[in-house]
Design an enzyme around this catalytic site. Structure first.
Site: not given
Ligand SMILES: *Cc1c(COP(=O)(O)O)cnc(C)c1O
Length: 430
Positions: A22, A149, A241, A270
């Site tokens: 990015y 996202y 998610d 994460k």
């Molecule tokens: C960051 C994020 C992703 C992607 O995760 P990466 O490990 O960066 O590929 C997917 N969904 C959400 C809600 C996110 O915040």
């Protein structure tokens, strides 16, 4: 060697070989070489200290270089570092799945490992599409929220809101129907839109309660509950998610703990390993899992990554989850939530600030620039540098300023961050 010269040297070498995420490499400033991390602090090559107020892109839970996680990973490293997960298994993966499932809604019964948030989402989407395929149903469309996202791989981009991030690839993304996030006023119209498509929808994917990358946009649990209930009635699979919201960020262990309705599939990454090692997890119900059981090999979920269920990442996740469930961590999360909440009251009287929002340890507001909200808003870059000079890493999303601190941040450190925000904002006239 003089440290300043060595730093310049590192920056030169970095620029010669590294392409950063990015980042517009032509106009970006020099990357700051970080040599060490401890707790909430990162230390650069010149001995400058930074408070990591964004948890290094939302991953760090208990602080950097946590000694307990380091110890557990180190022990694992000397025992078993990696093994193929097809045909083989290992205790760290079994234990992690057992521990995680215990914390999730009871419907979540199987764990599929991958290595980041985007792949956790890819797996979830493939589960839903193939679930329909294996049952000979023609359901291939996907429902998602505008501004969503879900990651940067092609499937994850397809279900993310259209933006300049996805622009060059638009013609290659698959068809997704985007709806507004729910509020008290639009729920009936959303239900109507869903009803018209219900027969063709393989699934609905959403970020629960907070749309992170879109600028920490927040919406109400009761509205999401109504939408989920409706999807359930229409037999639409739901993918929640929790890559960002998981592991305490929203003040509860998971965003699902704010909700009555439960999804079919959940995605994690994460904070999963406390921000130590890359790992993704997709969990699902037995109902979905069972649709892949067959004498017919064509019904197999043909998906896997080289590092599926990597034992080191499992060890990190086990250690991090232990820390997360400690009384001390729970108290820290509650304190950060209270401190944030008090600070929102202070922000209300700041003329440069609007749309103040908070859930748990996540605090965000829009900086009034007169240019509107946009990721390209130049103010974000200026603010980023203002905070950096004052020893705080914040990374505004355009004009959206936000805090996602590690839970080990002390009351004093957090107050220092708030005071710095006030000082920085005061420099700008509205
Ligand atoms: C960051 C994020 C992703 C992607 O995760 P990466 O490990 O960066 O590929 C997917 N969904 C959400 C809600 C996110 O915040």
């Amino acid at each position: 060697m003089n440290t300043t010269i060595k730093k310049a040297n590192l920056q030169q070498r970095d620029k010669a070989v590294n392409w950063h995420p990015y980042t517009q490499m032509k106009t970006a400033g020099e990357a700051i070489p970080i040599v060490r991390g401890k707790g909430v602090y990162l230390y650069d090559h010149d001995g400058n200290t930074y408070i990591d107020a964004v948890s290094s892109w939302w991953v760090t839970l208990h602080g950097h270089s946590h000694p307990y996680i380091a110890q557990r990973v180190s022990e694992q490293l000397h025992t078993l570092e990696q093994v193929i997960f097809a045909g083989f298994t290992h205790e760290p993966a079994i234990q992690l799945s057992e521990n995680l499932l215990k914390l999730l809604p009871e419907g979540q019964q199987k764990v599929f490992y991958s290595d980041n948030g985007s792949t956790a989402v890819e797996v979830a989407l493939k589960m839903c599409i193939q679930y329909a395929h294996n049952r000979e149903k023609k359901k291939t469309k996907i429902l998602a929220f505008k501004n969503a996202y879900h990651g940067d791989t092609f499937g994850a981009m397809s279900v993310s809101g259209k933006s300049f991030w996805t622009k060059p690839f638009e013609s290659m993304l698959f068809e997704v129907i985007f709806i507004d996030i729910p509020n008290a006023g639009n729920i009936e119209s959303l239900q109507q839109q869903i009803k018209d498509l219900a027969g063709e929808l393989a699934c609905f994917i959403f970020e629960p309660l907070v749309q992170g990358a879109a600028g920490m946009l927040m919406y109400e649990a009761k509205d999401l509950d109504r939408l989920m209930k409706f999807c359930r009635e229409q037999n639409i699979l739901m993918i929640q998610d929790e890559v960002f919201t998981g592991f305490g960020r929203t003040g509860k262990l998971f965003a699902t703990d704010h909700l009555m309705e439960k999804p079919d599939i959940m995605c994690f990454s994460k904070g999963l390993t406390g921000g130590t090692m890359p790992m993704g997890i997709t969990t699902c119900t037995n109902e979905i899992y069972n649709a892949f059981l067959s004498e017919d090999r064509h019904k197999t979920l043909f998906h896997g990554h080289s590092f599926t269920a990597n034992p080191l990442a499992c060890a990190a996740a086990l250690a991090s989850m232990e820390l997360l469930l400690n009384e001390e961590t729970r108290k820290n999360i509650e304190r950060i939530t209270r401190q944030h909440s008090a600070f929102t009251k202070v922000l209300e009287s700041v003329p440069q600030v609007e749309h103040i929002r908070q859930i748990g340890t996540i605090l965000a507001f829009d900086f009034k620039t007169g240019q509107g909200t946009s990721y390209f808003n130049e103010t974000g870059k200026k603010l980023y540098n203002d905070f950096l000079q004052r020893g705080i890493i914040m990374r505004p999303l355009g004009n959206v300023v936000y805090l996602v601190p590690p839970y080990c941040i002390t009351a004093e450190e957090l107050d220092f961050v708030y005071q710095t925000i006030m000082d920085v904002l005061a420099q700008y006239q509205v």
